[in-house]
Write a protein that holds these residues in place. Sequence first.
Motif, PDB file in Angstrom:
ATOM      1  N   ALA A   7       0.777  -1.284  -0.022  1.00  0.00           N
ATOM      2  CA  ALA A   7       0.055   0.058   0.058  1.00  0.00           C
ATOM      3  C   ALA A   7       0.767   1.207  -0.113  1.00  0.00           C
ATOM      4  N   GLY A   8       0.267   2.382  -0.390  1.00  0.00           N
ATOM      5  CA  GLY A   8       1.026   3.572  -0.357  1.00  0.00           C
ATOM      6  C   GLY A   8       1.467   4.088  -1.618  1.00  0.00           C
ATOM      7  N   THR A   9       1.309   5.300  -2.170  1.00  0.00           N
ATOM      8  CA  THR A   9       1.873   5.902  -3.484  1.00  0.00           C
ATOM      9  C   THR A   9       3.069   6.641  -3.288  1.00  0.00           C
ATOM     10  N   THR A  10       4.102   6.439  -3.850  1.00  0.00           N
ATOM     11  CA  THR A  10       5.495   6.717  -3.533  1.00  0.00           C
ATOM     12  C   THR A  10       5.464   8.589  -4.144  1.00  0.00           C
ATOM     13  N   PRO A  11       5.905   9.093  -3.184  1.00  0.00           N
ATOM     14  CA  PRO A  11       5.903  10.831  -3.275  1.00  0.00           C
ATOM     15  C   PRO A  11       6.662  11.066  -4.598  1.00  0.00           C
ATOM     16  N   TYR A 186      22.490  -1.321   5.210  1.00  0.00           N
ATOM     17  CA  TYR A 186      23.420  -0.631   3.980  1.00  0.00           C
ATOM     18  C   TYR A 186      22.902   0.627   3.409  1.00  0.00           C
ATOM     19  N   LEU A 187      21.592   0.408   2.703  1.00  0.00           N
ATOM     20  CA  LEU A 187      21.086   1.414   2.259  1.00  0.00           C
ATOM     21  C   LEU A 187      20.705   2.624   3.140  1.00  0.00           C
ATOM     22  N   GLU A 188      20.262   2.290   4.222  1.00  0.00           N
ATOM     23  CA  GLU A 188      19.867   3.420   5.347  1.00  0.00           C
ATOM     24  C   GLU A 188      21.156   4.105   5.597  1.00  0.00           C
ATOM     25  N   ILE A 203      16.662   7.489  -4.758  1.00  0.00           N
ATOM     26  CA  ILE A 203      16.138   6.438  -4.906  1.00  0.00           C
ATOM     27  C   ILE A 203      16.919   5.031  -4.576  1.00  0.00           C
ATOM     28  N   ILE A 204      16.306   4.158  -3.938  1.00  0.00           N
ATOM     29  CA  ILE A 204      17.318   2.971  -3.472  1.00  0.00           C
ATOM     30  C   ILE A 204      17.146   1.876  -4.304  1.00  0.00           C
ATOM     31  N   ASP A 205      18.152   1.156  -4.242  1.00  0.00           N
ATOM     32  CA  ASP A 205      18.339  -0.129  -5.066  1.00  0.00           C
ATOM     33  C   ASP A 205      19.060  -1.465  -4.443  1.00  0.00           C
ATOM     34  N   PRO A 206      18.113  -2.423  -3.979  1.00  0.00           N
ATOM     35  CA  PRO A 206      18.708  -3.244  -3.513  1.00  0.00           C
ATOM     36  C   PRO A 206      20.158  -4.298  -4.108  1.00  0.00           C
ATOM     37  N   GLY A 207      20.383  -3.796  -5.332  1.00  0.00           N
ATOM     38  CA  GLY A 207      21.458  -4.202  -6.038  1.00  0.00           C
ATOM     39  C   GLY A 207      21.429  -5.958  -6.528  1.00  0.00           C
ATOM     40  N   PHE A 208      20.390  -6.304  -7.004  1.00  0.00           N
ATOM     41  CA  PHE A 208      20.296  -7.496  -7.705  1.00  0.00           C
ATOM     42  C   PHE A 208      21.416  -7.921  -8.140  1.00  0.00           C
ATOM     43  N   GLY A 209      21.902  -9.284  -7.991  1.00  0.00           N
ATOM     44  CA  GLY A 209      23.076  -9.983  -8.982  1.00  0.00           C
ATOM     45  C   GLY A 209      24.500  -9.320  -8.432  1.00  0.00           C
ATOM     46  N   PHE A 210      24.437  -8.305  -7.586  1.00  0.00           N
ATOM     47  CA  PHE A 210      25.750  -7.737  -7.068  1.00  0.00           C
ATOM     48  C   PHE A 210      26.373  -8.745  -5.728  1.00  0.00           C
ATOM     49  N   ARG A 223      10.798 -10.029  -0.838  1.00  0.00           N
ATOM     50  CA  ARG A 223      10.679  -9.263   0.333  1.00  0.00           C
ATOM     51  C   ARG A 223      10.919  -7.838  -0.085  1.00  0.00           C
ATOM     52  N   LEU A 224      10.845  -7.549  -1.518  1.00  0.00           N
ATOM     53  CA  LEU A 224      11.158  -6.329  -1.932  1.00  0.00           C
ATOM     54  C   LEU A 224      10.413  -4.934  -1.436  1.00  0.00           C
ATOM     55  N   GLY A 225       8.960  -5.314  -1.008  1.00  0.00           N
ATOM     56  CA  GLY A 225       8.142  -4.334  -0.529  1.00  0.00           C
ATOM     57  C   GLY A 225       8.619  -3.921   0.715  1.00  0.00           C
ATOM     58  N   GLU A 226       9.173  -4.535   1.448  1.00  0.00           N
ATOM     59  CA  GLU A 226       9.855  -4.046   2.670  1.00  0.00           C
ATOM     60  C   GLU A 226      10.902  -2.887   2.604  1.00  0.00           C
ATOM     61  N   PHE A 227      11.323  -2.606   1.423  1.00  0.00           N
ATOM     62  CA  PHE A 227      12.297  -1.462   1.158  1.00  0.00           C
ATOM     63  C   PHE A 227      11.305  -0.336   1.007  1.00  0.00           C
ATOM     64  N   ARG A 228      10.050  -0.382   0.785  1.00  0.00           N
ATOM     65  CA  ARG A 228       9.173   0.979   0.797  1.00  0.00           C
ATOM     66  C   ARG A 228       9.044   1.542   2.190  1.00  0.00           C
ATOM     67  N   SER A 229       9.302   0.874   3.260  1.00  0.00           N
ATOM     68  CA  SER A 229       9.442   1.460   4.427  1.00  0.00           C
ATOM     69  C   SER A 229      10.245   2.809   4.655  1.00  0.00           C
ATOM     70  N   THR A 230      11.398   2.782   3.644  1.00  0.00           N
ATOM     71  CA  THR A 230      12.472   4.059   3.538  1.00  0.00           C
ATOM     72  C   THR A 230      11.745   5.204   3.088  1.00  0.00           C
ATOM     73  N   LYS A 231      10.474   5.076   2.476  1.00  0.00           N
ATOM     74  CA  LYS A 231       9.599   6.288   1.934  1.00  0.00           C
ATOM     75  C   LYS A 231      10.559   6.655   0.886  1.00  0.00           C
ATOM     76  N   ARG A 232      11.278   5.982   0.092  1.00  0.00           N
ATOM     77  CA  ARG A 232      11.821   6.417  -0.881  1.00  0.00           C
ATOM     78  C   ARG A 232      11.723   5.514  -2.115  1.00  0.00           C
ATOM     79  N   PRO A 233      11.616   6.025  -3.519  1.00  0.00           N
ATOM     80  CA  PRO A 233      11.422   5.205  -4.466  1.00  0.00           C
ATOM     81  C   PRO A 233      12.321   4.000  -4.558  1.00  0.00           C
TER      82      PRO A 233
END
Length: 303
Positions: A7-11, A186-188, A203-210, A223-233
Amino acid sequence: MSPHRPAGTTPPLKCRTRTLDFSEGPKVMGILNTTPDSFHDGGTLTGPEGELDLGLALERARRMLSEGADIIDIGGESSRPGARVISTDEEIQRTAPLIELVRRESDAPISIDTYKAAVAEAALQAGADIVNDISGFSFDSAMPSVCNSYGAAAVLMHTPARPADMQWSTRTPNGSEDITATVMHYLEEAVRRAEAAGVQDIIIDPGFGFGKSVEENFRLLKRLGEFRSTKRPVLAGLSNKSFLAHIAASGGKPVRPTAERLSATLAAETLAVLNGADIIRTHDAGGAKTCIRVVQAMVGLHG
């Protein structure tokens, strides 16, 4: 239970004088590599002597925009594991002239894929709006101030090592490991570094493949949706990644050529959108746009 996006629209995100508005759904970032050694499309835009063909590169950008790309991400140095490090001057020559040409033709946001502050500055002077830093501002201490000076947005990605030193991880997480928590931490920290330097549009990127195992990549995707808790795209770069080859098997063997990973890529990108991605970074802009439309039709993102 019906599938649904978190849920929630990204600003909206400000990118210098441009804005990315996510109210209508996720965006597509088209990958435009000018490198001769990129893992998927290396050398496809170079001439007989190995030099970049600006005409071919500009036509690739035009095609991606016509297919629905919202952002063009231009890179001049490969970030695949073991990739050769090139000089700053060479990287600028591969990217800045092309950015100038794309900017003359399009008002779409342009991203520079680099971890070097001098390359980022040259790209921003040429008309780029976003700095896509695979190191999350950890490789070059001057990068945050460059982004702040130009009012650029920044993509902060998780990576465990520099490309020249990085190897594909074969670790299988045990009960004491949580790849999502590791990447989130790391991203925080990366966001805190950026904010301390005055960079707010992130914008945050979990770095798939790295530097992640096959299992770790799929855990992050789930669990990608958990990164939306940062309030960042949240950006997901899954296109043709090696871990997908271990799933897209042919005759019981992993599919090695990147050209044969299309179906796995589209499936993973669809799951990423469903699980909360705001931006899909891809070689196939049209395919990713279709993935987004399928998810929107299925879960009713418009209400």
